[in-house]
Design an enzyme around this catalytic site. Sequence first.
Site, PDB file in Angstrom:
ATOM      1  N   SER A 136       0.845  -1.194   0.000  1.00 19.25           N
ATOM      2  CA  SER A 136       0.000   0.000   0.000  1.00 19.25           C
ATOM      3  C   SER A 136       0.883   1.247   0.000  1.00 19.25           C
ATOM      4  O   SER A 136       1.619   1.471  -0.944  1.00 19.25           O
ATOM      5  CB  SER A 136      -0.951  -0.027   1.213  1.00 19.25           C
ATOM      6  OG  SER A 136      -1.820   1.077   1.203  1.00 19.25           O
ATOM      7  N   THR A 137       0.834   2.053   1.059  1.00 12.98           N
ATOM      8  CA  THR A 137       1.591   3.303   1.107  1.00 12.98           C
ATOM      9  C   THR A 137       3.080   3.057   0.905  1.00 12.98           C
ATOM     10  O   THR A 137       3.680   2.242   1.597  1.00 12.98           O
ATOM     11  CB  THR A 137       1.363   4.006   2.459  1.00 12.98           C
ATOM     12  OG1 THR A 137      -0.029   4.131   2.687  1.00 12.98           O
ATOM     13  CG2 THR A 137       2.016   5.382   2.471  1.00 12.98           C
ATOM     14  N   ASP A 197      -4.376  -5.001   6.217  1.00 15.25           N
ATOM     15  CA  ASP A 197      -4.716  -5.849   5.081  1.00 15.25           C
ATOM     16  C   ASP A 197      -3.554  -6.780   4.770  1.00 15.25           C
ATOM     17  O   ASP A 197      -2.405  -6.347   4.681  1.00 15.25           O
ATOM     18  CB  ASP A 197      -5.043  -4.973   3.866  1.00 15.25           C
ATOM     19  CG  ASP A 197      -5.645  -5.754   2.713  1.00 15.25           C
ATOM     20  OD1 ASP A 197      -6.172  -6.856   2.960  1.00 15.25           O
ATOM     21  OD2 ASP A 197      -5.594  -5.253   1.573  1.00 15.25           O
ATOM     22  N   HIS A 210      -2.893  -1.141  -3.192  1.00 14.78           N
ATOM     23  CA  HIS A 210      -4.056  -0.294  -2.925  1.00 14.78           C
ATOM     24  C   HIS A 210      -4.016   0.938  -3.822  1.00 14.78           C
ATOM     25  O   HIS A 210      -3.209   1.847  -3.591  1.00 14.78           O
ATOM     26  CB  HIS A 210      -4.083   0.138  -1.456  1.00 14.78           C
ATOM     27  CG  HIS A 210      -4.257  -0.993  -0.498  1.00 14.78           C
ATOM     28  ND1 HIS A 210      -4.002  -0.865   0.848  1.00 14.78           N
ATOM     29  CD2 HIS A 210      -4.669  -2.271  -0.673  1.00 14.78           C
ATOM     30  CE1 HIS A 210      -4.247  -2.014   1.457  1.00 14.78           C
ATOM     31  NE2 HIS A 210      -4.648  -2.892   0.550  1.00 14.78           N
TER      32      HIS A 210
END
Length: 362
Positions: free
Chosen positions: A176-177, A299, A203
Amino acid sequence: MSQRRLRVLVVDDATLFRRMLVDLLGTLPGVEVVGSAANGRIALEQCAALQPDLLTLDLEMPELDGLGVLRGLRAQGLRCGAIMLSALTQAGAEATVAALRAGAFDFVLKPSGGTLAQNRAQLKEELSARIEAFARRRLGLRPGGAVPSAPRPAVARATASRPAMARPAVVAIGVSTGGPDALARLVPGLPADLAVPVLVAQHMPPLFTASLATSLGRKCPLTVREAVDGEPVEPGTILIAPGGRQMRVERSGARGRIRVTDDPAEHSVRPGVDYLLRSVAQCYGSGALAVILTGMGHDGLAGCRQVKAAGGAVITQDEATCVVYGMPRGPAEEGLSDLVAPLEQIAGAIVRAVGRRAPVMA
């Protein structure tokens, strides 16, 4: 002694939107808005004068755009983070992926289509989570205020039931990030003759994953593309889950096959890492290798549990090299990781685990 407040500079050429951001950020705990700028040139001047910790940075501006600001910060040696404000357009997606590769911390989509109150609430929710994550990293704190441990080398972990990784048949990466930059540093280390396919859940919203795949494909000897529903899962290919949709794999004869669905978001994200890993565990069993990279939230944790229960293996990125040590933290602290490693060592670990395809004889 009270904790230092995060100093934020708002940069956007739209007067009303800029004012809304200043007002919104002023309501967040631990945030001090130190100024605002209507274009990138003014922003660089104010960065030098005000020394903010973080910019909220519009991509499209007159005189100097958001990418130009990021390059200017680097050229001037200014240690200032950036959260990009992006439009949901093809051009916006391409520019955002470039900004993330240029060092931006993360991005938020500019709200559209709702009422002013709805757009403000959405923007506040999206920004507050990212600003909190950035503040933890900038101030050197773990959640709860603990100082992070010193960087450590890769640590292999073995269990009594399975002392070593089985030979994987697929690699599934969740991120993600910080993901676009992490992937851009990881995939060049994967050779063209990698023995297994690679599936990625990053994401991102629609349009953005296609731009990410194109960007990664320029750096990697493997074929990189956004996944298409129904296509086979084959060695030599990195398939990225389409933004805003879910991706799973199902058995089709001796091979796997991709399914792209509109199933609900999990952990408020789509594509989801847990969603992908569940199917990978069911389809490949002990042949599944999950790799969890930098990202906010949890997640991937439940998916790693299922991969391990099926006899598969897990690699997680270490805290020192993560932009945000959220997603890898859970599997590592729960003892699910077979290997906790710095980002620069993960490609090599994947290659050692899965091996290479035999050359085709003429």
